[in-house]
Motif scaffolding. Structure first.
Motif, PDB file in Angstrom:
ATOM      1  N   SER A 155       7.046   1.371  55.662  1.00 37.58           N
ATOM      2  CA  SER A 155       8.445   1.034  55.939  1.00 37.58           C
ATOM      3  C   SER A 155       8.958   1.641  57.241  1.00 37.58           C
ATOM      4  O   SER A 155       9.973   1.198  57.783  1.00 37.58           O
ATOM      5  N   THR A 156       8.251   2.644  57.776  1.00 44.22           N
ATOM      6  CA  THR A 156       8.660   3.253  59.044  1.00 44.22           C
ATOM      7  C   THR A 156       7.934   2.627  60.231  1.00 44.22           C
ATOM      8  O   THR A 156       8.167   3.018  61.372  1.00 44.22           O
ATOM      9  N   ARG A 158       4.632   2.764  60.551  1.00 46.13           N
ATOM     10  CA  ARG A 158       3.390   3.509  60.766  1.00 46.13           C
ATOM     11  C   ARG A 158       2.210   2.724  60.202  1.00 46.13           C
ATOM     12  O   ARG A 158       2.271   2.201  59.092  1.00 46.13           O
TER      13      ARG A 158
END
Length: 373
Positions: A155-156, A158
């Motif tokens: 979700s970031t 990454r």
């Protein structure tokens, strides 16, 4: 007279190749001048790549790859001539490559299978068959796809490594890095199971325990697989719970089908196509097939059923020589197989049949062929 021997192996006791040699020996003793053609047969499990490559006059290639725990290994696959290749998921991501005490599908990745695909593409292959089965992984195919250039992100934003533990963290899929060679290739997946991706009959609950997952790991992997299923559906519109075989090899079936558009086909049908079985039997008088045990499971897209139906379509009689008979074996008689001859039976126990497989196989074959003289 022309006889085609297309027998699966009797696991641990008789190879497909040895069966053909014994049929030829028996046929020459009985008929003298006879043509015997052997077709090594497998139904998509371990050993399929070697069998198909031998039957096609191809070459086994050794390449550097990683196993399911990302340890460097040498793995093999087959180049069949022209632009064709065949790769087993068990070659790099196989369960037998991992000691039992180290098996953990949360840590396992199918990355090595993707490495073998890329190696085959670099060698000029553009028509690739993947044999699913025997994998140590439950990563939904993320590792394999990552080796091909697809990126899975949390979700970031990454990037994820593509292990089983990453299923629950997957939030998006970036297809822009997919290798052009993969995009331009035709990929067929040999898949003999019908499992969906998730649920009680899905990849995790059916196959996870044998890959080292305890109840706690199973619950975590299943939650992750449900999340992964939804991410794939949002991107492609494909619901992998509605794709029979999506749960094969820890979800590799889902990734190949939904992300690469690969067709999932029964293993024996693919093997027979790759070995040009229909052409080989055109002028045959008899096909001899077989496997270690004939029972109801032999009717689930396995070797004998596929061979029987193909031969029946051309009017070629088929006899099966098998190790033993189990419940439901009679169903083979409606699949183009005219006669089933077991090694075990009468004065021969199943134990003795396993201990003397080659010797008894030869005697059964010779005795049967004498009835045709």
């Amino acid at each position: 007279m022309k006889i085609v021997c297309a027998s699966d192996s009797f696991k641990g006791t008789l190879s497909s190749e040895r069966a053909a040699e014994l049929i030829e020996k028996a046929a020459r003793e009985v008929f003298g001048d006879v043509e015997v053609t052997g077709i090594p047969v497998a139904d998509g499990g371990e050993g399929t790549a070697c069998s198909v490559t031998m039957a096609s006059g191809g070459e086994m290639i050794t390449a550097k790859a990683h196993d399911s725990l990302m340890r460097e290994i040498s793995a093999t696959y087959g180049l069949l001539g022209g632009d064709r290749a065949i790769i087993e998921t068990a070659a790099a991501g196989g369960l037998t490559l991992v000691p039992e005490e180290m098996r953990d599908p949360l840590l396992a990745t199918s990355y090595g299978t993707g490495e073998l695909i890329m190696d085959a593409l670099r060698r000029g292959a553009s028509d690739i068959t993947i044999a699913l089965g025997g994998s140590a992984t439950n990563d939904g195919g993320m590792g394999c796809m990552r080796a091909l250039g697809i990126r899975f992100k949390d979700s970031t934003g990454r990037e994820l490594e593509g292990r089983g533990a990453d299923l629950e963290r997957a939030a998006s899929i970036d297809m822009t890095g997919l290798s052009p060679a993969v995009s331009g290739a035709h990929i067929t997946v040999m898949c003999d199971v019908r499992n969906p991706l998730t649920g009680p009959d899905g990849a995790t609950y059916v196959y996870g325990p044998q890959k080292g997952a305890d109840p706690e790991r199973l619950e975590r992997l299943e939650r992750g697989m449900i999340n992964y299923r939804d991410v794939i559906r949002d991107l492609t519109g494909t619901d992998c719970d509605r794709v029979p075989g999506a749960g094969a090899a820890g979800g590799l079936g889902a990734a190949f089908n939904a992300l690469l558009g690969a067709e999932l086909k029964p293993g024996i049908e693919t093997v027979l196509d790759l070995t040009h079985f229909d052409d080989v039997i055109k002028d045959a008088d008899l096909v001899i097939t077989g496997e270690g045990r004939a029972d109801a499971q032999s009717l689930s897209g396995k070797a004998m059923q596929g061979i029987g139906l193909r031969a029946k379509a051309q009017g070629v009689p088929v006899t099966a020589i098998v190790g033993s008979l189990g419940e439901g074996w009679e169903g083979l008689l409606s699949c183009g197989i005219d006669k089933v001859i077991p090694l075990a039976g009468g004065s021969v126990s199943v134990k003795e049949a396993k201990e003397r497989t080659g010797e008894i196989y030869y005697m059964r074959a010779r005795d049967y062929l004498l009835t045709l003289r």
